[in-house]
Design an enzyme around this catalytic site. Structure first.
Site, PDB file in Angstrom:
ATOM      1  CD  GLU A 169      -2.867   1.039   2.580  1.00 28.72           C
ATOM      2  OE1 GLU A 169      -4.047   1.960   2.347  1.00 28.72           O
ATOM      3  OE2 GLU A 169      -2.607   0.271   3.531  1.00 28.72           O
ATOM      4  CG  HIS A 219      -4.333  -1.857   0.406  1.00 26.97           C
ATOM      5  ND1 HIS A 219      -5.484  -1.074  -0.165  1.00 26.97           N
ATOM      6  CD2 HIS A 219      -4.574  -1.850   1.803  1.00 26.97           C
ATOM      7  CE1 HIS A 219      -6.120  -0.681   1.118  1.00 26.97           C
ATOM      8  NE2 HIS A 219      -5.799  -1.150   2.107  1.00 26.97           N
TER       9      HIS A 219
END
Length: 503
Positions: free
Chosen positions: A352, A377
Site C-alpha cells: 500500500e 491492497h
C-alpha cells in the site's frame, strides 16, 4: 531457432503460435485470434456466459459506453466529488442489486456509517464529548463526569450540550466531520499523503470511545452486518485489534469477551437473515509496535484461534506502511507459529505504497515468503514481476480497495491504477472497501463500480463481475465445506439477478 522480433509474434495460450512475417498486411484472422487470446487472460476472460448473461452483458456495455463518453467520468474524479455522479449511474444501481459475495478487507472501526454513530450512539444517555487541543474529539460513556486526562481537559455531557443549542443539526454535522474524511474540497484539505493520513488516524481514535462501549459494540456490529446485507453481501472478514471494551461503571472486558460478543451477534444475525453466511475476524496489530510486542500478539492470536476456530481467521499487521516498520523487521515474531508447530494464517497488508525501491516496497515479497493467504491492497505488486509471478503461482489474491487507494492519495485517476495490469492478466483478486465509513460509503457497490468502470475499462464485462464476486468466496478463509455452501448460495442469487435484469 531464434526468431527475429520483427518477423514473429509469440503467444503462449494454448501453445506457441508463430504469426506470419510482419511485412505487408497482417492476417486479420490471426489478429482476431491474438485479440481473443489476450481477452481470455483478463479477469473473467475464461467465463462462458449464458444467453441471459450475454443479454445483460450487452446492456452493461451500452451503459458503460455512455458513462465513459460523458463530460465528467467518475473514476477520473476524486470520489468525494464523484459520489453524487456515481449514485445517479445506471451501472451503479445495477451493481447495488448484484450479489457481491463477501467483503474480505474491512476494518472494524470503520464498518458502520458515521450518520448512525452520531444520530444514534451519541444520543444515548451518559455519552460525554471532549474537544482536544489538536482539533479532534473524544467520546466516553460514563455514569459520572469523567476526570481530565492528558488529551482531554474538559468533558461535556452531550445531552446537556445539545439542550443549549436549540437545533443540533449543525453540531451533529460537525461531529460527523471528525469521524470521516469526506469533504467537498478533498484536494484543498488533503494536499498530500501525510495530511490525509493524519486525519485518517484521528478519525479512528475519535470513533474508539463510542465503538468500544460494550452495549454499543453489540449494536454496532449488528448494524454493520445489516449494512452489508442490504448491499447484497453474504459474508464478512473483519480486521480488528479486538480493543478492550468498557462498561458504564468503568469495568474493562478483554479480547476473549469481545470475540464471544462478536460470535453471539453473528449467530443472532444469521438466525435473523438465513441467507447470510457469517463473519470471521482477522486479529490485527499496528506495525508501529516493537518486535517483543508483536511476538506477544502473535502468541495471543495463536491461542485465540485455538479457542475460537470458527471465529478467528488469522493475523495481520495494520497501519500506514510508509511510516511503519517492515514485515522483515518483525521476522522473528512472524516466524513464531512455525517454530511452535502452530497454524496461524496471515492476511498481510502489503504494497500500500508508491515509494518504489524502499524497504517498505519489499513488504509484498516478504508477505509471500511468510505465506500470506491474501495481500491487502497490493498497490505496488504490478511493479514487482517476480513477486507478481510468485503470488499468481501460489494463488494469492489481492484485496483491491480502489476508493481507499484514491482517497489516501496513491492514485488520482483510477484508470491509472496498477490493478489495470493485474486485471488484464487475470491475477487472483477480490474487491473490498477497507474503511467504508471514513470514505462515505457502505457495502461494496461503490468500490465495484470504480473497479468495473474505471480500472477495468471497456474490457471489463459481466464475466469480470462474476469472477470477482465468486472470488470473494473462493479466497475467503472459510473451510472447504462452507465455501462450497457459500458458492452454491451465491450462484443461486446470481442466476436470479441475471434473470431479473437481463431483458
Amino acid at each position: 531457432m531464434v526468431i527475429p522480433i520483427c518477423t514473429a509474434v509469440v503467444i503462449y495460450v494454448p501453445l506457441l503460435l508463430i504469426v506470419r512475417d510482419c511485412d505487408g498486411m497482417p492476417d486479420p484472422a490471426q489478429r482476431d485470434l491474438l485479440m481473443r487470446q489476450e481477452a481470455s487472460r483478463q479477469t473473467g476472460g475464461q467465463i462462458v456466459l449464458t444467453a441471459a448473461e450475454q443479454k445483460l452483458d450487452a446492456y452493461l456495455h451500452r451503459l458503460k459506453e455512455q458513462e465513459m463518453s460523458a463530460a465528467q467520468f467518475p473514476p477520473a474524479i476524486h470520489f468525494f466529488k464523484a459520489k453524487h455522479l456515481i449514485q445517479r449511474s445506471s451501472i451503479f444501481k445495477l451493481l447495488q442489486k448484484m450479489p457481491k459475495g463477501a467483503a474480505l478487507h474491512v476494518h472494524s472501526s470503520a464498518l458502520v456509517s458515521v450518520d448512525w454513530l452520531v444520530k444514534n450512539v451519541t444520543y444515548r444517555p451518559h455519552c460525554y464529548v471532549c474537544f482536544t487541543w489538536d482539533s479532534s474529539v473524544r467520546f466516553l460513556f460514563s455514569a459520572r463526569p469523567p476526570p481530565p486526562r492528558w488529551d482531554c481537559f474538559s468533558w461535556q455531557l452531550l445531552q446537556t450540550l445539545r439542550g443549549k443549542l436549540g437545533d443540533p443539526t449543525g453540531f451533529d454535522n460537525s461531529l460527523m466531520q471528525h469521524l470521516t474524511l469526506f469533504t467537498q474540497d478533498p484536494d484543498g484539505e488533503y494536499p498530500n499523503q501525510d495530511v490525509v493520513w493524519e486525519k485518517f488516524e484521528k478519525a479512528f481514535i475519535a470513533a474508539a470511545g463510542l465503538i468500544t462501549h460494550a452495549p454499543v459494540l453489540r449494536d454496532y456490529f449488528y448494524k454493520g452486518l445489516e449494512e452489508l446485507h442490504q448491499d447484497n453481501i453474504m459474508y464478512l472478514e473483519l480486521r480488528s485489534g479486538l480493543s478492550r471494551t468498557y462498561e458504564l461503571d468503568g469495568t474493562i472486558h478483554d479480547k476473549v469477551w469481545t470475540l464471544k460478543t462478536l460470535q453471539e451477534v453473528t449467530t443472532k444475525f444469521t438466525a435473523d437473515h438465513p441467507d447470510f453466511l457469517g463473519a470471521r475476524v482477522i486479529v490485527s496489530v499496528n506495525r508501529a509496535l516493537s518486535v517483543s510486542e508483536v511476538k506477544a500478539a502473535v502468541q495471543e492470536a495463536i491461542q485465540l484461534q485455538k479457542d475460537f476456530p470458527d471465529v478467528v481467521a488469522g493475523f495481520d499487521m495494520v497501519g500506514r506502511e510508509d511510516s511503519g516498520r517492515t514485515l522483515w523487521y518483525f521476522r522473528e515474531a512472524l516466524s513464531l507459529p512455525a517454530e511452535l508447530g502452530a497454524t496461524l494464517p496471515y492476511f498481510f497488508h502489503a504494497g500500500e505504497t508508491d515509494d518504489e525501491g524502499t524497504d517498505i516496497d519489499q513488504n509484498i515479497l516478504d508477505a509471500l515468503l511468510f505465506n500470506t493467504s491474501r495481500i491487502g491492497h497490493g498497490y505496488a505488486l504490478a511493479r514487482h514481476p517476480l513477486s507478481k509471478e510468485l503470488a499468481k503461482k501460489k494463488n494469492v489474491a489481492v484485496e483491491l480497495c480502489p476508493i481507499s487507494n484514491q482517497v489516501l492519495k496513491l492514485v488520482s485517476d483510477l484508470r491509472n491504477h496498477p490493478a489495470t495490469v493485474l486485471m488484464s492478466e487475470g491475477h487472483p483478486m477480490v474487491i473490498s472497501s477497507d474503511d467504508p465509513s471514513l470514505f462515505g460509503t457502505s457495502g461494496l457497490s461503490y468500490d465495484f463500480y470504480q473497479a468495473f468502470v474505471g480500472i477495468g475499462g471497456f474490457k471489463a464485462n459481466l464475466g469480470t463481475l462474476k469472477e470477482l464476486a465468486a472470488n470473494s468466496i473462493r479466497y475467503s478463509s472459510l473451510p472447504a465445506h462452507l465455501k462450497e455452501k457459500g458458492h452454491v448460495a451465491w450462484e443461486t442469487k446470481w442466476d436470479a439477478f441475471v434473470a431479473d435484469n437481463c431483458c
